[in-house]
Design a protein around this motif. Structure first.
Motif, PDB file in Angstrom:
ATOM      1  N   SER A 135       0.826  -1.210   0.000  1.00  0.00           N
ATOM      2  CA  SER A 135       0.000   0.000   0.000  1.00  0.00           C
ATOM      3  C   SER A 135       0.859   1.260   0.000  1.00  0.00           C
ATOM      4  O   SER A 135       0.555   2.235  -0.673  1.00  0.00           O
ATOM      5  N   ASP A 136       1.951   1.225   0.771  1.00  0.00           N
ATOM      6  CA  ASP A 136       2.808   2.401   0.946  1.00  0.00           C
ATOM      7  C   ASP A 136       4.249   2.038   0.587  1.00  0.00           C
ATOM      8  O   ASP A 136       4.922   1.319   1.321  1.00  0.00           O
ATOM      9  N   LEU A 137       4.715   2.553  -0.560  1.00  0.00           N
ATOM     10  CA  LEU A 137       6.063   2.223  -1.017  1.00  0.00           C
ATOM     11  C   LEU A 137       7.157   2.849  -0.157  1.00  0.00           C
ATOM     12  O   LEU A 137       8.299   2.391  -0.167  1.00  0.00           O
ATOM     13  N   SER A 138       6.824   3.894   0.590  1.00  0.00           N
ATOM     14  CA  SER A 138       7.833   4.522   1.449  1.00  0.00           C
ATOM     15  C   SER A 138       8.227   3.581   2.593  1.00  0.00           C
ATOM     16  O   SER A 138       9.278   3.754   3.217  1.00  0.00           O
ATOM     17  N   ARG A 139       7.400   2.561   2.851  1.00  0.00           N
ATOM     18  CA  ARG A 139       7.689   1.589   3.905  1.00  0.00           C
ATOM     19  C   ARG A 139       8.198   0.268   3.301  1.00  0.00           C
ATOM     20  O   ARG A 139       8.078  -0.784   3.929  1.00  0.00           O
ATOM     21  N   TYR A 140       8.753   0.373   2.104  1.00  0.00           N
ATOM     22  CA  TYR A 140       9.183  -0.815   1.354  1.00  0.00           C
ATOM     23  C   TYR A 140      10.181  -1.668   2.148  1.00  0.00           C
ATOM     24  O   TYR A 140       9.959  -2.858   2.381  1.00  0.00           O
ATOM     25  N   GLU A 141      11.285  -1.058   2.572  1.00  0.00           N
ATOM     26  CA  GLU A 141      12.340  -1.790   3.277  1.00  0.00           C
ATOM     27  C   GLU A 141      11.825  -2.356   4.606  1.00  0.00           C
ATOM     28  O   GLU A 141      12.125  -3.494   4.972  1.00  0.00           O
ATOM     29  N   GLU A 142      11.068  -1.522   5.306  1.00  0.00           N
ATOM     30  CA  GLU A 142      10.529  -1.941   6.606  1.00  0.00           C
ATOM     31  C   GLU A 142       9.620  -3.170   6.461  1.00  0.00           C
ATOM     32  O   GLU A 142       9.727  -4.141   7.222  1.00  0.00           O
ATOM     33  N   THR A 143       8.738  -3.136   5.428  1.00  0.00           N
ATOM     34  CA  THR A 143       7.801  -4.245   5.215  1.00  0.00           C
ATOM     35  C   THR A 143       8.532  -5.511   4.807  1.00  0.00           C
ATOM     36  O   THR A 143       8.213  -6.611   5.272  1.00  0.00           O
ATOM     37  N   LEU A 144       9.558  -5.379   3.936  1.00  0.00           N
ATOM     38  CA  LEU A 144      10.308  -6.560   3.499  1.00  0.00           C
ATOM     39  C   LEU A 144      11.083  -7.188   4.659  1.00  0.00           C
ATOM     40  O   LEU A 144      11.205  -8.415   4.738  1.00  0.00           O
ATOM     41  N   ALA A 145      11.567  -6.345   5.561  1.00  0.00           N
ATOM     42  CA  ALA A 145      12.275  -6.873   6.731  1.00  0.00           C
ATOM     43  C   ALA A 145      11.326  -7.689   7.612  1.00  0.00           C
ATOM     44  O   ALA A 145      11.691  -8.752   8.132  1.00  0.00           O
ATOM     45  N   THR A 146      10.091  -7.204   7.747  1.00  0.00           N
ATOM     46  CA  THR A 146       9.085  -7.924   8.536  1.00  0.00           C
ATOM     47  C   THR A 146       8.735  -9.255   7.875  1.00  0.00           C
ATOM     48  O   THR A 146       8.594 -10.286   8.549  1.00  0.00           O
ATOM     49  N   ILE A 147       8.610  -9.236   6.544  1.00  0.00           N
ATOM     50  CA  ILE A 147       8.239 -10.450   5.800  1.00  0.00           C
ATOM     51  C   ILE A 147       9.335 -11.510   5.899  1.00  0.00           C
ATOM     52  O   ILE A 147       9.066 -12.685   6.141  1.00  0.00           O
ATOM     53  N   THR A 148      10.575 -11.110   5.698  1.00  0.00           N
ATOM     54  CA  THR A 148      11.680 -12.084   5.717  1.00  0.00           C
ATOM     55  C   THR A 148      11.903 -12.666   7.119  1.00  0.00           C
ATOM     56  O   THR A 148      12.535 -13.711   7.265  1.00  0.00           O
ATOM     57  N   ALA A 149      11.387 -11.971   8.140  1.00  0.00           N
ATOM     58  CA  ALA A 149      11.509 -12.469   9.516  1.00  0.00           C
ATOM     59  C   ALA A 149      10.485 -13.563   9.826  1.00  0.00           C
ATOM     60  O   ALA A 149      10.603 -14.260  10.842  1.00  0.00           O
ATOM     61  N   ILE A 150       9.474 -13.701   8.949  1.00  0.00           N
ATOM     62  CA  ILE A 150       8.453 -14.733   9.160  1.00  0.00           C
ATOM     63  C   ILE A 150       9.080 -16.102   8.930  1.00  0.00           C
ATOM     64  O   ILE A 150       9.749 -16.341   7.921  1.00  0.00           O
ATOM     65  N   GLU A 151       8.841 -17.030   9.855  1.00  0.00           N
ATOM     66  CA  GLU A 151       9.405 -18.369   9.746  1.00  0.00           C
ATOM     67  C   GLU A 151       8.807 -19.099   8.543  1.00  0.00           C
ATOM     68  O   GLU A 151       7.589 -19.127   8.362  1.00  0.00           O
ATOM     69  N   GLY A 152       9.672 -19.662   7.712  1.00  0.00           N
ATOM     70  CA  GLY A 152       9.221 -20.367   6.513  1.00  0.00           C
ATOM     71  C   GLY A 152       9.418 -19.560   5.244  1.00  0.00           C
ATOM     72  O   GLY A 152       9.359 -20.084   4.133  1.00  0.00           O
TER      73      GLY A 152
END
Length: 306
Positions: A135-152
């Protein structure tokens, strides 16, 4: 008024005559100026296309999330629920590895897609994945960091490194194009001014006669400035033509190799390109003419004082 038009016609004719009389030097001036304009134009177009591509990549809010290979179906579903729960994820679609393989093989443009797919059978090297929209590209890095932290979750197609590399390349192209403009610009002025210096030297007797009967410095300058302008116009037209048609051919080749580039269409800007190149060429020509005739008149003035 009639005399004024006659004088303009005479001076213009003298400029053309000087250009033809010293055609070898004139051709050299035109060639160097064409090189300057072309190389600067090419560097400028590369920079514009890189900027356009970076803008296109940065505005792409779709991210592919690759799961670890061999995850149970239930775990994959749970990861999807976690992704959908993120406040910056607007859409989330599951892409099974079979569909991912079909997309890869289909993108290869092979004539035997089905045979290749069947040959791989159970040995599909690709993992399951999710395609998500942010939804918000300005939070791109932050969101990807959260996603990669998800187990699996194995990895994401993080495009920030691509954008950074393109940005570095764009910066390099700009520095190089500026250096080319400065070096070739100075060379062009040197060649043009020397071309006109040869013309001035061959017409020094005529210039002295004109000065002795009251011709102003401005009147004496005009034929040489006209000569410089003509060199600039010829260079500008030839450069713009070469760049306009050469760019189309280059785009066909490049786009056939690299599909993700956002190539700028130059055709709508054809007239602007010609006008800009002719004006820049004329500017170089006028500057060359002014430099050469000013040196001569200054030298003659000093000799007259002595």
């Amino acid at each position: 008024m009639g005399m004024s038009f006659h004088s303009i016609g005479y001076l213009f004719k003298e400029g053309i005559k000087g250009l033809w009389k010293n055609r070898t030097m004139s051709i050299a001036s035109i060639c160097v100026l064409i090189s300057c304009l072309l190389m600067t134009g090419i560097a400028g177009l590369i920079s514009l296309n890189l900027s356009s591509t970076m803008h296109g990549i940065e505005s792409n809010n779709t991210v592919t999330v690759f799961l670890e290979n061999g995850l149970p179906s239930l775990t994959a579903v749970q990861i999807g629920e976690q992704l959908r729960a993120l406040d910056n994820v607007s859409e989330c679609t599951f892409v099974p590895k079979e569909d991912g393989l079909k997309n890869v093989i289909g993108g290869m443009d092979t004539e035997h897609d089905s045979d290749l797919f069947a040959a791989l059978g159970e040995d599909n090297p690709l993992p399951d994945a999710y395609t998500i929209s942010l939804s918000d590209l300005s939070r791109y890095e932050e969101t990807l960091a959260t996603i990669t932290a998800i187990e699996g979750v194995d990895k994401t197609n993080n495009i920030s490194s691509v954008v950074e590399k393109l940005n570095d390349l764009d910066r390099l192209v700009r520095y190089v194009s500026l250096a080319i403009l400065v070096v070739l610009g100075l060379v062009s002025l040197f060649i043009i001014s020397n071309t006109l210096k040869v013309t001035i030297f061959s017409r020094r007797m005529e210039i002295n006669i004109m000065k002795s009967v009251g011709a102003t410095n401005g009147f004496v300058r005009v034929p040489f400035i006209v000569e410089g302008v003509l060199i600039g116009v010829f260079s500008g037209v030839i450069s713009a033509t070469a760049l306009y048609f050469g760019y189309d051919k280059a785009v066909e080749v490049v786009y056939g190799i690299v599909k993700f580039l956002n190539i700028i269409d130059l055709r709508p800007y054809g007239l602007t390109l010609y006008i800009a190149y002719v004006l820049v060429g004329m500017l170089f020509g006028v500057m060359g003419g002014v430099i050469s005739i000013r040196r001569y008149l200054k030298k003659e003035g000093e000799n007259a004082i002595v």
